[in-house]
Scaffold this motif. Structure first.
Motif, PDB file in Angstrom:
ATOM      1  N   ASP A 191       0.841  -1.196   0.000  1.00  7.49           N
ATOM      2  CA  ASP A 191       0.000   0.000   0.000  1.00  7.49           C
ATOM      3  C   ASP A 191       0.880   1.251   0.000  1.00  7.49           C
ATOM      4  O   ASP A 191       1.955   1.275   0.600  1.00  7.49           O
ATOM      5  CB  ASP A 191      -0.850   0.085   1.272  1.00  7.49           C
ATOM      6  N   SER A 248      -7.968  -5.133  -0.934  1.00  9.29           N
ATOM      7  CA  SER A 248      -7.709  -4.036  -1.857  1.00  9.29           C
ATOM      8  C   SER A 248      -6.667  -3.094  -1.251  1.00  9.29           C
ATOM      9  O   SER A 248      -6.750  -2.723  -0.084  1.00  9.29           O
ATOM     10  CB  SER A 248      -9.003  -3.280  -2.139  1.00  9.29           C
ATOM     11  N   GLN A 249      -5.698  -2.721  -2.057  1.00 11.95           N
ATOM     12  CA  GLN A 249      -4.614  -1.843  -1.602  1.00 11.95           C
ATOM     13  C   GLN A 249      -4.478  -0.668  -2.556  1.00 11.95           C
ATOM     14  O   GLN A 249      -4.320  -0.862  -3.756  1.00 11.95           O
ATOM     15  CB  GLN A 249      -3.284  -2.601  -1.588  1.00 11.95           C
ATOM     16  N   VAL A 250      -4.520   0.529  -2.020  1.00  8.55           N
ATOM     17  CA  VAL A 250      -4.258   1.723  -2.824  1.00  8.55           C
ATOM     18  C   VAL A 250      -2.752   1.860  -2.983  1.00  8.55           C
ATOM     19  O   VAL A 250      -2.029   2.008  -1.991  1.00  8.55           O
ATOM     20  CB  VAL A 250      -4.826   2.988  -2.156  1.00  8.55           C
ATOM     21  N   ARG A 257      -4.861   0.379  -7.886  1.00  7.26           N
ATOM     22  CA  ARG A 257      -5.012  -0.499  -6.729  1.00  7.26           C
ATOM     23  C   ARG A 257      -4.487  -1.888  -7.062  1.00  7.26           C
ATOM     24  O   ARG A 257      -4.409  -2.277  -8.223  1.00  7.26           O
ATOM     25  CB  ARG A 257      -6.482  -0.632  -6.319  1.00  7.26           C
TER      26      ARG A 257
END
Length: 292
Positions: free
Chosen positions: A91, A160-162, A147
């Motif tokens: 992230d 989910s990773q930004v 993402r």
């Protein structure tokens, strides 16, 4: 409560290599540690980690709520540990969109090790990792809304990773005002692994032993990692169709693998940060430092 060391990087920048180095150092074995036997092998985006420590299945929540609950997951995890925890992070550093609270709580942080790699080399490795074209990978590296994980029809093992663009990602970690981020260039790891790793050990607050540093570096070289993957595979590889996880372990491969127009696109998008960390000269010409 123990401290957390965040091992942060944009994907395909040397994070796994750093974890192998730290495991070989902390375990202090007389032979190389197996790449499938890493301890302290926590991934910040692990869906299983979230579900176990939150008590609510992430599959029943939307991404924004999951994001707002992640700091509490890390607090609960840290509260049960006696030794320093090393947590892998892809992230970008940031706060929850709902609460504004930092996803990676400063109160738990001993330090952050940020592994930085020339984006010209990241592009080809990132494409290989995702199983997409290099053109697609370059586009994603320039997308501030990019993402990883989550958001697909099939439930993945990663939340989910930004990650944002490559430049967004770098700035988010290295410009933290708390001064707890130790920056490591992948190219420096290749050129002077013992010198770089000595400083990582000190930044992490681990007991320092020069002989252990030398041994950990020797046990973690790319020939050894490739040998182990060939013999027994690597369970963290994203899919069977992406080839070897440990590909080459060198710098400058982009000169043979990356089309000129794609290299120009990366330089236009990320020139400021590339100059800042020594990948370009003042005229935006790629510097050869670290290239083979």
């Amino acid at each position: 409560m123990t401290d957390i060391v965040w091992l942060a990087s944009f994907p395909k920048s040397g994070n796994t290599w750093m974890r192998v180095l730290l495991n070989n150092y902390t375990r202090n074995c007389c032979e190389p540690l197996g790449i499938n036997d890493l301890e302290n092998n926590v991934m910040a985006s692990s869906r299983e980690l979230f579900d176990d420590w939150c008590g609510i299945k992430s599959s029943s929540l939307n991404d924004s709520i999951v994001e707002s609950l992640r700091p509490e997951v890390y607090r609960r995890l840290a509260g049960t540990m006696r030794d320093t925890i090393f947590i892998k992070v892809h992230d970008a550093w940031g706060g929850s969109a709902l609460s504004g609270e930092p996803i990676f709580p400063p109160s738990l942080t001993r330090c952050s090790i940020y592994i930085l790699r020339n984006p010209l080399d990241v592009a080809t490795s990132f494409a290989h990792h995702l199983g997409v074209s290099i053109e697609d990978a370059v586009e994603r590296m320039g997308d501030s809304s990019s993402r990883l994980g989550g958001g697909s029809r099939r439930m993945t093992d990663q939340l989910s990773q930004v990650i944002g663009s490559w430049s967004d990602h770098v700035r988010s970690w290295v410009d933290q005002p708390d001064g707890l981020t130790h920056v490591v260039r992948y190219e420096d790891m290749l050129k002077s692994p013992e010198a770089v790793f000595r400083e990582v050990v000190r930044a992490c607050g681990l007991p320092f032993d020069a002989d252990r540093v030398c041994r950990a570096v020797r046990f973690s070289n790319f020939d050894e990692l490739q040998r182990q993957e060939l013999a027994g595979g690597f369970r963290e590889k994203p899919s069977a169709g992406t080839g070897n996880f440990f590909r080459r372990g060198r710098a400058g491969g982009w000169r043979q693998e990356l089309a000129a127009h794609l290299a120009d696109q990366i330089i236009r998008s990320h020139g400021e940060v590339m100059r800042r960390f020594g990948y370009l000269d003042r005229d935006n010409n790629p510097l050869p430092y670290g290239d083979e």
